[in-house]
Design a protein around this motif. Sequence first.
Motif, PDB file in Angstrom:
ATOM      1  N   ASP A 101      31.664  52.191  32.839  1.00 15.57           N
ATOM      2  CA  ASP A 101      33.085  51.848  32.853  1.00 15.57           C
ATOM      3  C   ASP A 101      33.267  50.571  32.042  1.00 15.57           C
ATOM      4  OD1 ASP A 101      35.768  51.721  33.361  1.00 15.57           O
ATOM      5  OD2 ASP A 101      35.556  50.928  35.390  1.00 15.57           O
ATOM      6  N   ARG A 102      33.260  50.705  30.724  1.00 11.59           N
ATOM      7  CA  ARG A 102      33.354  49.572  29.805  1.00 11.59           C
ATOM      8  C   ARG A 102      34.525  49.785  28.844  1.00 11.59           C
ATOM      9  NH1 ARG A 102      29.101  45.821  31.303  1.00 11.59           N
ATOM     10  NH2 ARG A 102      27.615  47.110  32.456  1.00 11.59           N
ATOM     11  N   PRO A 103      35.096  48.716  28.316  1.00  9.17           N
ATOM     12  CA  PRO A 103      36.170  48.878  27.320  1.00  9.17           C
ATOM     13  C   PRO A 103      35.614  49.428  26.019  1.00  9.17           C
ATOM     14  CG  PRO A 103      35.597  46.562  27.593  1.00  9.17           C
ATOM     15  CD  PRO A 103      34.860  47.303  28.658  1.00  9.17           C
ATOM     16  N   THR A 104      36.006  50.647  25.674  1.00  8.24           N
ATOM     17  CA  THR A 104      35.533  51.303  24.467  1.00  8.24           C
ATOM     18  C   THR A 104      36.632  51.290  23.411  1.00  8.24           C
ATOM     19  OG1 THR A 104      34.074  52.727  25.768  1.00  8.24           O
ATOM     20  CG2 THR A 104      34.564  53.436  23.534  1.00  8.24           C
ATOM     21  N   LEU A 105      36.289  50.857  22.204  1.00  8.85           N
ATOM     22  CA  LEU A 105      37.266  50.665  21.128  1.00  8.85           C
ATOM     23  C   LEU A 105      36.815  51.425  19.898  1.00  8.85           C
ATOM     24  CD1 LEU A 105      37.329  46.852  21.748  1.00  8.85           C
ATOM     25  CD2 LEU A 105      39.258  48.359  22.259  1.00  8.85           C
ATOM     26  N   GLY A 106      37.753  52.189  19.293  1.00  8.99           N
ATOM     27  CA  GLY A 106      37.366  53.007  18.156  1.00  8.99           C
ATOM     28  C   GLY A 106      38.389  53.046  17.047  1.00  8.99           C
TER      29      GLY A 106
ATOM     30  N   LEU B 204      41.278  55.164  17.665  1.00  2.00           N
ATOM     31  CA  LEU B 204      40.586  56.312  18.235  1.00  2.00           C
ATOM     32  C   LEU B 204      40.187  55.959  19.657  1.00  2.00           C
ATOM     33  CD1 LEU B 204      38.975  59.029  18.157  1.00  2.00           C
ATOM     34  CD2 LEU B 204      37.071  57.716  17.189  1.00  2.00           C
ATOM     35  N   LYS B 205      40.713  56.701  20.620  1.00  3.59           N
ATOM     36  CA  LYS B 205      40.326  56.509  22.018  1.00  3.59           C
ATOM     37  C   LYS B 205      39.293  57.578  22.359  1.00  3.59           C
ATOM     38  CE  LYS B 205      44.943  54.885  23.398  1.00  3.59           C
ATOM     39  NZ  LYS B 205      46.090  55.135  24.309  1.00  3.59           N
ATOM     40  N   ILE B 206      38.239  57.170  23.032  1.00  2.65           N
ATOM     41  CA  ILE B 206      37.192  58.142  23.341  1.00  2.65           C
ATOM     42  C   ILE B 206      36.500  57.762  24.648  1.00  2.65           C
ATOM     43  CG2 ILE B 206      35.429  56.943  21.975  1.00  2.65           C
ATOM     44  CD1 ILE B 206      34.560  59.898  21.110  1.00  2.65           C
ATOM     45  N   LYS B 207      36.113  58.794  25.388  1.00  9.42           N
ATOM     46  CA  LYS B 207      35.474  58.580  26.691  1.00  9.42           C
ATOM     47  C   LYS B 207      34.427  59.659  26.928  1.00  9.42           C
ATOM     48  CE  LYS B 207      35.182  56.806  30.939  1.00  9.42           C
ATOM     49  NZ  LYS B 207      34.736  55.402  31.192  1.00  9.42           N
TER      50      LYS B 207
ATOM     51  N   ASN C 295      26.488  50.247  22.575  1.00  6.66           N
ATOM     52  CA  ASN C 295      26.827  51.657  22.314  1.00  6.66           C
ATOM     53  C   ASN C 295      27.647  51.807  21.034  1.00  6.66           C
ATOM     54  OD1 ASN C 295      25.448  52.633  24.537  1.00  6.66           O
ATOM     55  ND2 ASN C 295      27.239  52.623  25.871  1.00  6.66           N
ATOM     56  N   ALA C 296      27.026  51.463  19.915  1.00  4.64           N
ATOM     57  CA  ALA C 296      27.686  51.558  18.612  1.00  4.64           C
ATOM     58  C   ALA C 296      27.536  52.966  18.042  1.00  4.64           C
ATOM     59  CB  ALA C 296      27.088  50.538  17.645  1.00  4.64           C
ATOM     60  N   PHE C 297      28.637  53.709  18.051  1.00  2.72           N
ATOM     61  CA  PHE C 297      28.691  55.039  17.444  1.00  2.72           C
ATOM     62  C   PHE C 297      29.254  54.879  16.034  1.00  2.72           C
ATOM     63  CE2 PHE C 297      28.597  55.938  21.929  1.00  2.72           C
ATOM     64  CZ  PHE C 297      28.006  57.189  22.069  1.00  2.72           C
ATOM     65  N   ILE C 298      28.482  55.246  15.032  1.00  2.00           N
ATOM     66  CA  ILE C 298      28.889  55.056  13.637  1.00  2.00           C
ATOM     67  C   ILE C 298      28.757  56.385  12.909  1.00  2.00           C
ATOM     68  CG2 ILE C 298      28.425  53.808  11.494  1.00  2.00           C
ATOM     69  CD1 ILE C 298      27.187  51.594  13.233  1.00  2.00           C
ATOM     70  N   GLY C 299      29.889  56.945  12.492  1.00  2.00           N
ATOM     71  CA  GLY C 299      29.817  58.250  11.850  1.00  2.00           C
ATOM     72  C   GLY C 299      31.130  58.698  11.247  1.00  2.00           C
ATOM     73  N   THR C 300      31.394  59.991  11.375  1.00  2.00           N
ATOM     74  CA  THR C 300      32.590  60.587  10.773  1.00  2.00           C
ATOM     75  C   THR C 300      33.254  61.567  11.736  1.00  2.00           C
ATOM     76  OG1 THR C 300      31.299  62.402   9.794  1.00  2.00           O
ATOM     77  CG2 THR C 300      31.660  60.431   8.426  1.00  2.00           C
ATOM     78  N   TRP C 301      34.505  61.836  11.453  1.00  3.70           N
ATOM     79  CA  TRP C 301      35.253  62.886  12.147  1.00  3.70           C
ATOM     80  C   TRP C 301      35.738  63.876  11.110  1.00  3.70           C
ATOM     81  CZ3 TRP C 301      40.527  64.127  11.478  1.00  3.70           C
ATOM     82  CH2 TRP C 301      41.033  65.084  12.370  1.00  3.70           C
ATOM     83  N   LYS C 302      35.529  65.159  11.378  1.00  2.00           N
ATOM     84  CA  LYS C 302      36.014  66.221  10.508  1.00  2.00           C
ATOM     85  C   LYS C 302      36.979  67.095  11.301  1.00  2.00           C
ATOM     86  CE  LYS C 302      31.633  66.565   7.964  1.00  2.00           C
ATOM     87  NZ  LYS C 302      30.522  67.485   7.589  1.00  2.00           N
ATOM     88  N   PRO C 303      38.154  67.412  10.757  1.00  2.96           N
ATOM     89  CA  PRO C 303      39.084  68.285  11.471  1.00  2.96           C
ATOM     90  C   PRO C 303      38.552  69.700  11.626  1.00  2.96           C
ATOM     91  CG  PRO C 303      39.866  67.890   9.247  1.00  2.96           C
ATOM     92  CD  PRO C 303      38.696  66.974   9.460  1.00  2.96           C
ATOM     93  N   GLN C 304      37.619  70.070  10.764  1.00  8.65           N
ATOM     94  CA  GLN C 304      36.932  71.358  10.839  1.00  8.65           C
ATOM     95  C   GLN C 304      35.604  71.223  10.101  1.00  8.65           C
ATOM     96  OE1 GLN C 304      39.275  74.378   8.910  1.00  8.65           O
ATOM     97  NE2 GLN C 304      40.009  72.975   7.358  1.00  8.65           N
TER      98      GLN C 304
ATOM     99  N   ALA D  15      34.672  57.355  11.497  1.00  6.82           N
ATOM    100  CA  ALA D  15      34.990  57.371  12.927  1.00  6.82           C
ATOM    101  C   ALA D  15      33.927  56.553  13.649  1.00  6.82           C
ATOM    102  CB  ALA D  15      35.037  58.796  13.465  1.00  6.82           C
ATOM    103  N   ASN D  16      34.263  55.316  13.974  1.00  3.05           N
ATOM    104  CA  ASN D  16      33.324  54.409  14.634  1.00  3.05           C
ATOM    105  C   ASN D  16      33.908  53.911  15.945  1.00  3.05           C
ATOM    106  OD1 ASN D  16      31.894  54.642  12.215  1.00  3.05           O
ATOM    107  ND2 ASN D  16      32.594  52.679  11.425  1.00  3.05           N
ATOM    108  N   TRP D  17      33.062  53.750  16.944  1.00  4.65           N
ATOM    109  CA  TRP D  17      33.520  53.152  18.196  1.00  4.65           C
ATOM    110  C   TRP D  17      32.353  52.501  18.922  1.00  4.65           C
ATOM    111  CZ3 TRP D  17      32.747  58.406  17.701  1.00  4.65           C
ATOM    112  CH2 TRP D  17      31.936  59.047  18.656  1.00  4.65           C
ATOM    113  N   GLY D  18      32.694  51.612  19.857  1.00  2.31           N
ATOM    114  CA  GLY D  18      31.669  50.932  20.626  1.00  2.31           C
ATOM    115  C   GLY D  18      32.255  50.246  21.839  1.00  2.31           C
ATOM    116  N   ASP D  19      31.379  49.705  22.671  1.00  6.63           N
ATOM    117  CA  ASP D  19      31.799  48.956  23.857  1.00  6.63           C
ATOM    118  C   ASP D  19      32.059  47.500  23.471  1.00  6.63           C
ATOM    119  OD1 ASP D  19      31.255  51.313  25.158  1.00  6.63           O
ATOM    120  OD2 ASP D  19      29.442  50.587  26.160  1.00  6.63           O
ATOM    121  N   TYR D  20      33.251  47.013  23.753  1.00  7.21           N
ATOM    122  CA  TYR D  20      33.691  45.629  23.568  1.00  7.21           C
ATOM    123  C   TYR D  20      34.090  45.290  22.129  1.00  7.21           C
ATOM    124  CZ  TYR D  20      31.885  45.012  28.278  1.00  7.21           C
ATOM    125  OH  TYR D  20      31.650  45.144  29.632  1.00  7.21           O
ATOM    126  N   ARG D  21      33.476  45.905  21.128  1.00  2.00           N
ATOM    127  CA  ARG D  21      33.838  45.675  19.726  1.00  2.00           C
ATOM    128  C   ARG D  21      33.736  46.987  18.966  1.00  2.00           C
ATOM    129  NH1 ARG D  21      35.731  40.269  18.453  1.00  2.00           N
ATOM    130  NH2 ARG D  21      34.669  38.860  19.866  1.00  2.00           N
TER     131      ARG D  21
END
Length: 243
Positions: free
Chosen positions: A52-57, A66-69, A181-190, A198-204
Motif C-alpha cells: 500500500d504505497r503511493p504509486t505514480l506513473g 497513468l494510474k496503476i495498481k 518498484n521502478a517499472f520502465i517500459g512502454t504501453w501499446k494500445p494493441q 509508460a513508467n511508474w514507481g513507488d514515491y517517484r
Amino acid sequence: MKALLILFLFTSIAWSQNNTPLQKITNNTALSSKNALATYKAYNFANLWIQDRPTLGILGKNHQRLKIKILSAKQDKKDLNNYIITGKYALKEKIYSFVGTIYITEIREVKNLHFGVDNEYESQKIKSQGVLIAKYEFKENSPQKSNGILEGKLYSKWYLSAKNEIKYDDIELFSDSYFNNAFIGTWKPQPTASGKIANWGDYRVPNANDDFDIGAGEFFPSKKYIHQGWENYSPTKKENWWK
C-alpha cells in the motif's frame, strides 16, 4: 512537503535520465557483480508489488498521468522466478483490468548493508539486501480483440530478514531521492501498434523528463504538466480508484 521551486535545479539533477535505473534506485550504492538468482530462487518476492504505497506513473512524452495498481501476485510453483499478476490501470479516468507476469532475471546484492538513520535497523539482524531485475508483461483482460499491453523492465529493492522472509526495502524512506518498484517500459494500445513511454514507481516516477518532478521531500509535478491529468493530484490524498 510542498514543492519548493528554489530546489528545482537540485531535483532535476537528481532525477536526470543520465544515470541508469539501477544507479538511481540504489542511490549509487555499490552492488555485487554476481547474479545471485539461483541463491534466492526458493524465496517469494510477491509481497514487494502489492504494497500500500503511493504509486505514480506517466504515459507518453507529455507525461499523461497513468494510474496503476497491482492487486495480486502469486509465485508460479512450476517456475519460481515467474509471478502471475493481476491488476488495474487508469488512463483519463477510464479503468482497465489486466493480467500478466513478472519474471525475475537477475538479483544483485548490495556489498555493504545499510541500516537507516542512526542504524535503527541494525538490531533486526538483516541477512542481506539487494535489487531484483525482472521483465514484465501485462495485458488488458478484456474480450476485445485489440487489448493494450504494458511491458518492460522492473527494478525492486528488498532485504532478507532474520526470519528468512523477503521484505520491501523502505529503510531509506527518509531520503528525498528514495523510490522503489521502478517499472520502465512502454504501453501499446494493441500488439502491432507502436509503443508509448509508460513508467511508474513507488514515491517517484522513474526516467521522467528532467523538468517534470519539482518536489523536494516528495513528488510534485511542475505546472507544465498539470493539464496532463495531474490537476487533482495531492501528495496527501489517498486514492482507491481501483475499487
